[in-house]
Motif scaffolding. Structure first.
Motif, PDB file in Angstrom:
ATOM      1  N   LEU A  65       0.823  -1.207   0.000  1.00 24.60           N
ATOM      2  CA  LEU A  65       0.000   0.000   0.000  1.00 24.60           C
ATOM      3  C   LEU A  65       0.857   1.256   0.000  1.00 24.60           C
ATOM      4  O   LEU A  65       0.517   2.263  -0.627  1.00 24.60           O
ATOM      5  N   ILE A 105      -0.767   4.812  -1.502  1.00 20.90           N
ATOM      6  CA  ILE A 105      -2.013   4.947  -0.743  1.00 20.90           C
ATOM      7  C   ILE A 105      -1.770   5.656   0.582  1.00 20.90           C
ATOM      8  O   ILE A 105      -2.552   6.497   1.028  1.00 20.90           O
ATOM      9  N   SER A 106      -0.669   5.323   1.228  1.00 19.65           N
ATOM     10  CA  SER A 106      -0.366   5.894   2.540  1.00 19.65           C
ATOM     11  C   SER A 106       1.046   5.501   2.928  1.00 19.65           C
ATOM     12  O   SER A 106       1.694   4.719   2.232  1.00 19.65           O
ATOM     13  N   ALA A 127      -0.890   2.751   6.778  1.00 19.33           N
ATOM     14  CA  ALA A 127      -1.479   1.530   6.211  1.00 19.33           C
ATOM     15  C   ALA A 127      -1.828   0.548   7.325  1.00 19.33           C
ATOM     16  O   ALA A 127      -2.887  -0.099   7.290  1.00 19.33           O
ATOM     17  N   VAL A 165      -9.171  -1.127  -0.759  1.00 20.79           N
ATOM     18  CA  VAL A 165      -9.174  -0.183   0.367  1.00 20.79           C
ATOM     19  C   VAL A 165     -10.476   0.597   0.298  1.00 20.79           C
ATOM     20  O   VAL A 165     -10.775   1.224  -0.728  1.00 20.79           O
ATOM     21  N   VAL A 221      -6.953  -1.415  -5.498  1.00 16.35           N
ATOM     22  CA  VAL A 221      -5.656  -0.725  -5.514  1.00 16.35           C
ATOM     23  C   VAL A 221      -4.832  -1.307  -6.652  1.00 16.35           C
ATOM     24  O   VAL A 221      -4.612  -2.520  -6.718  1.00 16.35           O
ATOM     25  N   HIS A 277      -4.322  14.810   3.385  1.00 17.47           N
ATOM     26  CA  HIS A 277      -5.332  14.490   2.369  1.00 17.47           C
ATOM     27  C   HIS A 277      -6.717  14.949   2.800  1.00 17.47           C
ATOM     28  O   HIS A 277      -7.532  15.340   1.969  1.00 17.47           O
ATOM     29  N   ARG A 331      -2.279   9.596  -7.496  1.00 21.30           N
ATOM     30  CA  ARG A 331      -2.322   9.737  -6.043  1.00 21.30           C
ATOM     31  C   ARG A 331      -0.892   9.802  -5.523  1.00 21.30           C
ATOM     32  O   ARG A 331      -0.057   8.951  -5.849  1.00 21.30           O
ATOM     33  N   ASN A 375       4.749   9.033  -5.499  1.00 20.24           N
ATOM     34  CA  ASN A 375       3.743   7.975  -5.540  1.00 20.24           C
ATOM     35  C   ASN A 375       4.214   6.734  -4.794  1.00 20.24           C
ATOM     36  O   ASN A 375       3.537   5.703  -4.806  1.00 20.24           O
TER      37      ASN A 375
END
Length: 246
Positions: A15, A20-21, A26, A57, A62, A83, A102, A121
């Motif tokens: 992730l 994503i984080s 995560a 998620v 994802v 975010h 993202r 990213n």
């Protein structure tokens, strides 16, 4: 066949690399029940993701992590580096171009700070560049209210403790004096939360403007306020040893 190909990689790392984080965030998402692997809830960050697995998620798939990319962004003041802001203030990520993938930030700049913010990213890269052990200097232009005695600034060279928090060495010098304000240049490697503001307040020199002009080898330069520009992939790998084997 490599160990990663046969066993996969930990889902928190997956992730993170997918942008994503961070790994830590995560793990919090997993604990909150927001992550599924092949439609089964993930209950532990040690779960491994293999090629072809489906990761969700908040019910959304994802994608496999893309190649690592990095952008320079000239953050204006008045934006928070998050975010979602519970207070409803405008965020950095809301102001990025719509065609941006993202991304997450490398460290943060607080609401009233401005200047260079690196975006990527790849959460693993963000974590690597944030570590003090990476040894990258963060350089700033800082405007403080009042006159400055150079001897006072020398106190920062060996670190300083403020309200029980120990801050590492900071290099600082005077650039110019404008009426009741003084412009300084400051460099540090650690970058704790609101470090410059807290340290200067302890010296009775309140900060009235703070601009980050460089993060390691990456410079703000003439990048316009609010603009974002991707770092060339070849330059990225030349400057970051962490990526050379990827």
């Amino acid at each position: 066949m490599s160990d990663t190909e046969t066993r996969g990689e930990r889902i928190a790392k997956f992730l993170s690399r997918a942008g994503i984080s961070s790994r830590r965030d995560a793990e919090a998402m997993i604990e909150a029940g927001r992550v599924k692997l092949n439609n089964e809830p993930v209950t532990h960050p040690a779960v491994f993701v293999k090629p072809g697995d489906m990761v969700l998620v908040d019910g959304k798939p994802v994608n496999e992590p893309e190649r690592t990319r990095l952008w320079r962004y000239h953050k204006p003041d008045g934006l928070v580096t998050t975010h979602k802001d519970p207070e409803g203030r405008p965020t950095v990520f809301e102001k990025l171009p719509e065609d941006m993938p993202r991304v997450i930030s490398v460290g943060r700049l607080d609401l009233t700070s401005e200047g260079l913010l690196l975006l990527t990213n790849d959460g693993a890269l963000a974590r690597e560049l944030e570590l003090p052990t990476t040894g990258w200097l963060r350089r700033y232009r800082v405007r403080v209210h009042g006159g400055v005695n150079p001897e006072v600034l020398k106190r920062l060279e060996n670190g300083i403790t403020v309200e029980g928090v120990k801050y590492g060495p900071i290099t600082a010098g005077i650039d110019s004096v404008q009426r009741s304000n003084t412009w300084l240049h400051m460099s540090l490697k650690e970058g704790k939360n609101r470090e410059i503001r807290r340290v200067m307040q302890a010296l009775a020199l309140p900060v009235t403007r703070l601009i980050r002009v460089a993060y390691g080898p990456f410079q703000l330069g003439n990048l316009p306020r609010g603009a974002v520009e991707e770092v060339n992939g070849k330059i990225l790998r030349e400057q970051i040893p962490f990526l050379r084997g990827k």
